[in-house]
Motif scaffolding. Structure first.
Motif, PDB file in Angstrom:
ATOM      1  N   UNK A   2     -25.331  11.723  41.105  1.00 52.16           N
ATOM      2  CA  UNK A   2     -25.923  13.060  41.227  1.00 52.16           C
ATOM      3  C   UNK A   2     -27.444  12.989  41.116  1.00 52.16           C
ATOM      4  N   UNK A   3     -27.932  12.244  40.129  1.00 52.91           N
ATOM      5  CA  UNK A   3     -29.378  12.104  39.969  1.00 52.91           C
ATOM      6  C   UNK A   3     -29.979  11.347  41.139  1.00 52.91           C
ATOM      7  N   UNK A   4     -29.287  10.327  41.619  1.00 48.97           N
ATOM      8  CA  UNK A   4     -29.793   9.554  42.755  1.00 48.97           C
ATOM      9  C   UNK A   4     -29.986  10.458  43.973  1.00 48.97           C
ATOM     10  N   UNK A   5     -29.044  11.348  44.222  1.00 48.95           N
ATOM     11  CA  UNK A   5     -29.177  12.265  45.358  1.00 48.95           C
ATOM     12  C   UNK A   5     -30.329  13.238  45.142  1.00 48.95           C
ATOM     13  N   UNK A   6     -30.521  13.690  43.915  1.00 51.97           N
ATOM     14  CA  UNK A   6     -31.635  14.592  43.632  1.00 51.97           C
ATOM     15  C   UNK A   6     -32.976  13.911  43.898  1.00 51.97           C
TER      16      UNK A   6
ATOM     17  N   UNK B 145     -31.543  16.428  31.400  1.00 45.05           N
ATOM     18  CA  UNK B 145     -31.614  17.036  32.730  1.00 45.05           C
ATOM     19  C   UNK B 145     -30.243  17.510  33.214  1.00 45.05           C
ATOM     20  N   UNK B 146     -29.346  17.809  32.292  1.00 46.05           N
ATOM     21  CA  UNK B 146     -28.021  18.252  32.706  1.00 46.05           C
ATOM     22  C   UNK B 146     -27.868  19.766  32.651  1.00 46.05           C
ATOM     23  N   UNK B 147     -26.750  20.265  33.085  1.00 46.74           N
ATOM     24  CA  UNK B 147     -25.642  19.540  33.704  1.00 46.74           C
ATOM     25  C   UNK B 147     -26.005  19.109  35.130  1.00 46.74           C
ATOM     26  N   UNK B 148     -25.957  17.801  35.366  1.00 37.70           N
ATOM     27  CA  UNK B 148     -26.441  17.260  36.642  1.00 37.70           C
ATOM     28  C   UNK B 148     -25.609  17.715  37.834  1.00 37.70           C
TER      29      UNK B 148
ATOM     30  N   UNK C  66     -25.945  20.858  42.721  1.00 35.77           N
ATOM     31  CA  UNK C  66     -25.335  21.860  43.601  1.00 35.77           C
ATOM     32  C   UNK C  66     -26.376  22.752  44.251  1.00 35.77           C
ATOM     33  N   UNK C  67     -27.569  22.827  43.648  1.00 37.53           N
ATOM     34  CA  UNK C  67     -28.639  23.644  44.241  1.00 37.53           C
ATOM     35  C   UNK C  67     -29.089  23.097  45.587  1.00 37.53           C
ATOM     36  N   UNK C  68     -29.033  21.773  45.766  1.00 38.71           N
ATOM     37  CA  UNK C  68     -29.473  21.203  47.042  1.00 38.71           C
ATOM     38  C   UNK C  68     -28.320  21.116  48.038  1.00 38.71           C
ATOM     39  N   UNK C  69     -27.114  21.489  47.600  1.00 33.24           N
ATOM     40  CA  UNK C  69     -25.952  21.418  48.474  1.00 33.24           C
ATOM     41  C   UNK C  69     -25.523  22.768  49.011  1.00 33.24           C
TER      42      UNK C  69
ATOM     43  N   UNK D 155     -26.130  29.839  29.370  1.00 39.09           N
ATOM     44  CA  UNK D 155     -27.188  28.934  28.920  1.00 39.09           C
ATOM     45  C   UNK D 155     -27.305  27.720  29.834  1.00 39.09           C
ATOM     46  N   UNK D 156     -26.150  27.176  30.239  1.00 39.83           N
ATOM     47  CA  UNK D 156     -26.157  26.015  31.131  1.00 39.83           C
ATOM     48  C   UNK D 156     -26.782  26.367  32.469  1.00 39.83           C
ATOM     49  N   UNK D 157     -26.378  27.506  33.019  1.00 41.46           N
ATOM     50  CA  UNK D 157     -26.906  27.918  34.326  1.00 41.46           C
ATOM     51  C   UNK D 157     -28.385  28.255  34.255  1.00 41.46           C
ATOM     52  N   UNK D 158     -28.828  28.830  33.148  1.00 41.98           N
ATOM     53  CA  UNK D 158     -30.250  29.130  32.982  1.00 41.98           C
ATOM     54  C   UNK D 158     -31.075  27.849  32.901  1.00 41.98           C
ATOM     55  N   UNK D 159     -30.507  26.800  32.322  1.00 46.57           N
ATOM     56  CA  UNK D 159     -31.263  25.560  32.136  1.00 46.57           C
ATOM     57  C   UNK D 159     -31.615  24.890  33.455  1.00 46.57           C
ATOM     58  N   UNK D 160     -30.814  25.126  34.507  1.00 46.92           N
ATOM     59  CA  UNK D 160     -31.074  24.475  35.797  1.00 46.92           C
ATOM     60  C   UNK D 160     -31.809  25.367  36.778  1.00 46.92           C
ATOM     61  N   UNK D 161     -32.128  26.605  36.361  1.00 50.11           N
ATOM     62  CA  UNK D 161     -32.914  27.484  37.213  1.00 50.11           C
ATOM     63  C   UNK D 161     -34.378  27.052  37.212  1.00 50.11           C
TER      64      UNK D 161
END
Length: 477
Positions: free
Chosen positions: A25-29, A248-251, A256-259, A450-456
């Protein structure tokens, strides 16, 4: 003025699906950011992974990405986990280390686009990569693919042995652990990582992890697939070992943002198993929050008796269920196929059995009301993101610590470790899905937000990912 080159990052995961998935997942990011990426699997897993990817579409989307492989030292049919995990741990040191060195030499000599990497991101139990990287003067960042709570516990393995807490007798599993700062009122003996259950302190598997945990502090930074909002105290404590930590999770959610605008064939979910997607259509026909999803991950083995105890408990609870039963779930039992056919036949009125499921999609499906899980860290994070409460039945590795956090730190489910009884399964499923449903859904919804806010944009994990990107770019100057 110094010229900045395109960074080339080489990833080296430990050869197991639970380690491959977050690192991929990180590699694709990073590839999406324009980095060159080389992802190095074992030969054994390389073919299995690529079999589940539309590789031409993947390379069209990520033209600066390449998959490479090195041997793990075991024959294709050699068991790699359970009682045989020590074989894999030893063979990666003995065989994979020189093969990894040869791979770096070949990259250095190649005239194509993929030359010597700017940076190596190595799994925290593949520390031979740090030795090899130092020979080539390549900086390394270590990636520990489980929770910060568990990693903090691993850093105290030597202390646990010195204090006589490890190894411990099975009859005294409830004794509190008091020698791990910050977890004095959390962990019992039964909640310590699975490697602590070996009979002798000098067991080679236990000693392997003691040495690896010490060794990977030589890396220039630590990546964790977690987020500050649920593990900040443990992340802060880990700062005593690392100057730079990147939570940097949840990875899987960050990726999924780039997909959003891409078909699934142009990405990889890191699966070594072929997904059976018919279950999604079956879920479409089920009422909201009515189905219990059951999966014990990609590695755990069960006995015939354990499977039957779980099955009777699931049938007796009265709820619909979707159960993942891998083809290799029981090793050496020639009658498993007959048992599976019987379970599938007798389950039709109540649920569905599949060989492997698209878990992220399943957990996000509105029909899912609970997750009966082995408490692997990827599964735990995926359930947290989806807002699905859990019943935890851990068996090995980091799972014991994760399940304790689910029940006693985050209050989003039950911890059923060390129990395999149909009446207990029935009781806890009823509690999770019916009697205490509103309570668990409220706490699970809170953690999901909280998880979803962390990746915004502006969220903690998004900011930490950007720090990681900039730090790697600075290495290529």
């Amino acid at each position: 003025m110094e010229q900045t080159h395109v960074p080339h990052v080489l990833f080296l995961p430990f050869p197991a699906q639970g380690h491959i998935k977050p690192m991929l997942n990180l590699a694709e990011l990073l590839s999406h950011e324009g980095f060159q990426v080389t992802f190095v699997n074992s030969d054994h897993n390389h073919d299995r992974l690529l079999h589940n990817i539309d590789i031409s579409s993947f390379y069209n989307r990520f033209p600066k990405f390449q998959f490479r492989s090195i041997p793990d030292g075991l024959t294709p049919d050699h068991p790699r986990f359970g009682l045989y995990v020590i074989d894999l741990l030893c063979s990666t040191r003995a065989v994979s280390k020189p093969a990894f060195r040869e791979l770096l030499i070949s990259l250095k000599e190649e005239k194509g686009p993929f030359q010597l990497p700017t940076c190596i991101i190595a799994d925290g139990i593949m520390c031979f990569a740090i030795d090899v990287a130092e020979e080539f003067e390549i900086p390394t960042i270590t990636f520990r693919t489980f929770s910060a709570h568990c990693l903090w516990t691993y850093f105290h393995l030597s202390k646990l042995i010195e204090e006589g807490e490890v190894p411990f007798p099975d009859e005294n599993l409830e004794k509190p652990i008091s020698c791990i700062p910050g977890l004095e009122n959390v962990l019992r003996r039964r909640d310590l990582p699975g490697i602590c259950r070996f009979e002798k302190a000098d067991d080679p598997v236990l000693q392997f992890f003691v040495k690896e945990t010490s060794a990977f502090t030589r890396a220039s930074g630590l990546i964790l697939n977690t987020f500050n909002e649920i593990e900040a105290p443990m992340i802060t404590r880990l700062g005593s070992f690392f100057n730079k930590i990147y939570p940097i999770g949840p990875l899987h959610a960050l990726k999924s943002r780039i997909n959003d605008n891409s078909s699934s064939s142009t990405s990889s979910n890191g699966n070594l198993w072929k997904e059976d997607k018919k279950c999604l259509k079956w879920l479409d026909s089920q009422p909201s929050k009515s189905v219990l999803y059951v999966s014990f991950g990609s590695v755990i083995k069960l006995t015939r008796e354990q499977i039957l105890e779980f099955w009777h408990g699931l049938i007796n609870c009265g709820n619909s269920f979707l159960w993942v039963l891998r083809s290799d779930l029981i090793v050496g039992d020639a009658s498993f196929g007959h048992l599976l056919m019987k379970l599938e036949r007798d389950t039709k009125e109540r649920g569905l059995i599949v060989s492997w499921a698209p878990q992220e999609h399943v957990l996000l499906h509105p029909a899912i009301g609970g997750f009966f899980t082995h408490s692997g860290w990827n599964s735990t994070l995926e359930s947290i993101v989806a807002g699905v409460p859990m019943i935890c039945w851990p068996k090995t590795g980091d799972q014991q610590v994760n399940s304790r956090c689910v029940s006693d730190v985050w209050n989003i489910g039950f911890d059923m470790k060390d129990i395999c009884d149909r009446s207990m399964v029935e009781k806890l499923v009823r509690e999770l899905m019916d009697n205490r449903r509103d309570q668990f859904m409220a706490s699970s919804d809170k953690l999901s937000r909280l998880a979803c806010d962390s990746i915004k944009e502006g969220g903690s994990s998004c900011i930490n990912l950007e720090k990681l990107i900039q730090d790697i770019k600075s290495m290529s100057s």
